[in-house]
Every structure is written in C-alpha cells, then in structure tokens.
Design an enzyme around this catalytic site. Structure first.
Site, mmCIF file in Angstrom:
data_model
loop_
_atom_site.group_PDB
_atom_site.id
_atom_site.type_symbol
_atom_site.label_atom_id
_atom_site.label_comp_id
_atom_site.label_asym_id
_atom_site.label_seq_id
_atom_site.Cartn_x
_atom_site.Cartn_y
_atom_site.Cartn_z
ATOM 1 N N ASP A 199 -36.316 68.729 80.588
ATOM 2 C CA ASP A 199 -37.104 69.624 79.730
ATOM 3 C C ASP A 199 -36.259 70.829 79.316
ATOM 4 O OD1 ASP A 199 -38.957 71.768 82.057
ATOM 5 O OD2 ASP A 199 -37.026 70.733 82.332
ATOM 6 N N HIS A 245 -30.462 75.263 89.275
ATOM 7 C CA HIS A 245 -31.428 74.261 89.735
ATOM 8 C C HIS A 245 -31.016 72.849 89.281
ATOM 9 C CE1 HIS A 245 -34.205 77.552 90.744
ATOM 10 N NE2 HIS A 245 -34.205 77.967 89.496
HETATM 11 O O1 RIB Z 1 -38.012 75.506 89.064
HETATM 12 C C1 RIB Z 1 -36.853 75.229 88.346
HETATM 13 C C2 RIB Z 1 -37.030 74.009 87.499
HETATM 14 O O2 RIB Z 1 -38.091 74.209 86.550
HETATM 15 C C3 RIB Z 1 -35.799 73.694 86.639
HETATM 16 O O3 RIB Z 1 -35.741 72.330 86.400
HETATM 17 C C4 RIB Z 1 -36.087 74.434 85.365
HETATM 18 O O4 RIB Z 1 -35.386 73.878 84.256
HETATM 19 C C5 RIB Z 1 -37.561 74.196 85.212
HETATM 20 O O5 RIB Z 1 -37.734 72.912 84.622
HETATM 21 CA CA CA Z 2 -35.656 71.560 84.062
#
Ligand code: RIB
Ligand code: CA
Length: 313
Positions: free
Chosen positions: A23, A250
């Site tokens: 996303d 992340h």
């Molecule tokens: O909490 C972090 C995650 O949520 C990552 O994947 C960021 O891109 C959002 O999608």
């Molecule tokens: Ca993400």
C-alpha cells in the site's frame, strides 16, 4: 534483548520468487526499490491494496515508482482491495504525504495487469506450487481473499512474510494495534489461521530499525534513480514531520528478512487478532507450536546495511 523462551532459527533458505502486496506508502516505496534492485528476489508481481492511501493512490504510486526506476522490467502490477473486509481504510496521509508518497514522479506509462490482485495471487501460486512466497506490506485484505475457500492456494503459497502486528510492544495506531493489522483485523485473523507459514515482522523489531534524520546525504549513495528517489522520500518525510527524528523501516525490514532470514530471532506461535472494541487489531501470541514465526529480535546494523546497499547505487 531477551528472547521470550526458545528462539527458533529460520532455515537459511532464501525466498527467491515473491509476490509483493503493498500500500505505497513511503516505506513501501523503499521496500519496492530494494526488491527491484535485489539479485536475490524474483518479483513475480506486485499487488496493490488500500491502506496508507486510497487504492487509486497506492496503485498509481506503485505504477509510477516501477516505471521510474525499473521501466521495462515487466513486473505486473495487479489492483486489489479498495476497502477492508469490513468498513473502510482510514489512510495515513499524515505519515506518507498527500498522495501517499509525498514526492513528485512522472506519470506512469504502465497500465495495471488485467487480472485483479486476488486472481493474480491465486494464479501465480497455483502455477508454481511451493515456490512462491508473498511479502505483505499492507492490510491483509488481498491475501485473505486469495486464500478464502481455496485450500489448494494455501497449500501452494510457501510462506507469507507479513509486516504487521505489535506483539510484545505497544501499537502505532492505538496502544494495542499496529496499522496494517488494525486496518483489517478480520483478514489478518484469516491469514494467521490459514495454516500457511507466516513470518510476522511487527513493531517489536521495526521500531528498532530506522534511518535517522541526521543521516542526510549518507542515507543512500550514488546517482541512480533508486538512490535519488530514496533520498527524496526520506528528505521529504523529515521535512514534513519536523518532530520526527527516525524513519522506521517497517516494510524495508520485511524485504530484508525475505532476503536474509538470519536477520531475525523468531519464536513460533499461534497468533489471534482482536477484531472488535478498544483492543481492535491487537495481535495475541500463544507461544509454543503454531504456523506463525514471530520476530522478537533483529540484527539492526545488518538490516540497515542491506536497506542502504540495495537502494544505493
Ligand atoms: O505500521 C506500519 C505499516 O503500516 C507499514 O507497512 C506502513 O507502510 C503502513 O502500511
Ligand atoms: Ca505498508
């Protein structure tokens, strides 16, 4: 960092063929740059999902990024879910910028794949049983839908590497929940209960894996479009969020772990997700046996080195 109980080590097997469900999203964008540049991953396709931004925006961001840094790479991009299993996505423009990316990119010349994300995931998994892994970087809506009522698809997917969850640490949306899981806890429950092996890379390890504001020009070296775009994304993110000192990696950590599983210290568990009430999105691990390997430790220096190496050049 004390690992709670017997840690297990992933086999040294590297996942080679992957579908990335994403996303984008600024950290997704860095993760895509890594994967596109990695000699260790063969990207079968990218599937888009709403989450950080609307599906139209996340899809456009994926198309523009791939076209900009890897034109001609022929990576199909299939469009997925506009909303979660229930309700709607809440988006995170305050983190990722007005269109989910925050930096200008030329309009994409690429068009999405004719199949939707669910068809694409199923087709690729069934075409190569046991050889395709999914790297899930957003809400698990597409992945759960691809598995729904399809035991042969569950059998065919070798592993799902999920960026999501907050098992032994607080969440980033509520005190209990991490964004990807919070956005679609029903789909997350379905994926964790599907029996497909899952490696769960949550805030337990991603909140320790970051690029720092003072990194400046040393974030990514070189003059390639990948390095330049990576630096623009980080610079814009720090410029727009004056109070933020660290850019959490992340999604890049999920890709790094798919390339080098030894980065993580893991513990096997059953994982259930709270779907309602004040603890919606909470990921509860029952350690022992189970299909989910929960990441509780990470070699931060090595992880950041992999991120920098793959985006620099
Ligand atoms: O909490 C972090 C995650 O949520 C990552 O994947 C960021 O891109 C959002 O999608
Ligand atoms: Ca993400």
């Amino acid at each position: 960092m004390e690992v709670l109980g017997p840690a297990i080590e992933l086999s040294a097997k590297h996942m080679q063929r992957v579908v990335i469900d994403t996303d984008p999203g600024t950290d997704d964008a860095l993760a895509l740059l890594m994967a596109l540049n990695s000699p260790d991953l063969r990207i079968e396709g990218i599937t888009t999902v709403g989450g950080n931004a609307t599906l139209a925006e996340t899809t456009n961001n994926a198309l523009r990024l791939v076209d900009h840094v890897a034109a001609g790479c022929d990576v199909p991009i299939a469009v997925g879910a506009e909303r979660p299993a229930r309700g709607s996505f809440s988006h995170a423009y305050h983190v990722h910028g007005a269109d989910g990316l925050g930096v200008d990119l030329p309009a994409a010349r690429l068009a999405p794949h004719p199949a939707d994300a669910v068809e694409f995931l199923r087709d690729r998994a069934l075409a190569a049983p046991g050889r395709i892994a999914v790297i899930a970087l957003g809400p698990l809506t597409n992945v759960a839908a691809a598995l729904d009522g399809q035991p042969e698809v569950a059998q065919a997917i070798s592993e799902i590497v999920v960026m999501g969850g907050a098992v032994e640490v607080p969440g980033n949306v509520t005190p209990h929940a991490e964004f990807n899981i919070y956005e679609d806890p029903w789909s997350a429950n379905a994926v964790f209960g599907s029996g497909v092996p899952v490696t769960l890379i949550g805030l337990d390890v991603t909140h320790r894996t970051a690029m720092h504001r003072d990194g400046g020009p040393r974030w990514f070296e070189g003059t390639s479009r990948s390095a330049q775009l990576g630096n623009r994304i980080l610079a814009n993110s720090f410029r727009e969020r004056a109070d933020v000192q660290e850019f959490y990696l992340h999604d890049p950590l999920a890709v790094a772990a798919a390339i080098e599983p030894e980065l993580l210290t893991l513990r096997r568990a059953q994982v259930a997700v709270v779907t309602d009430g004040g603890e919606r999105g909470r990921t509860v691990a029952s350690y022992g046996d189970g299909p989910v390997k929960v990441a509780l430790g990470v070699d931060v220096g090595r992880a950041v080195e992999i991120v920098r190496k793959l985006i620099s050049n």
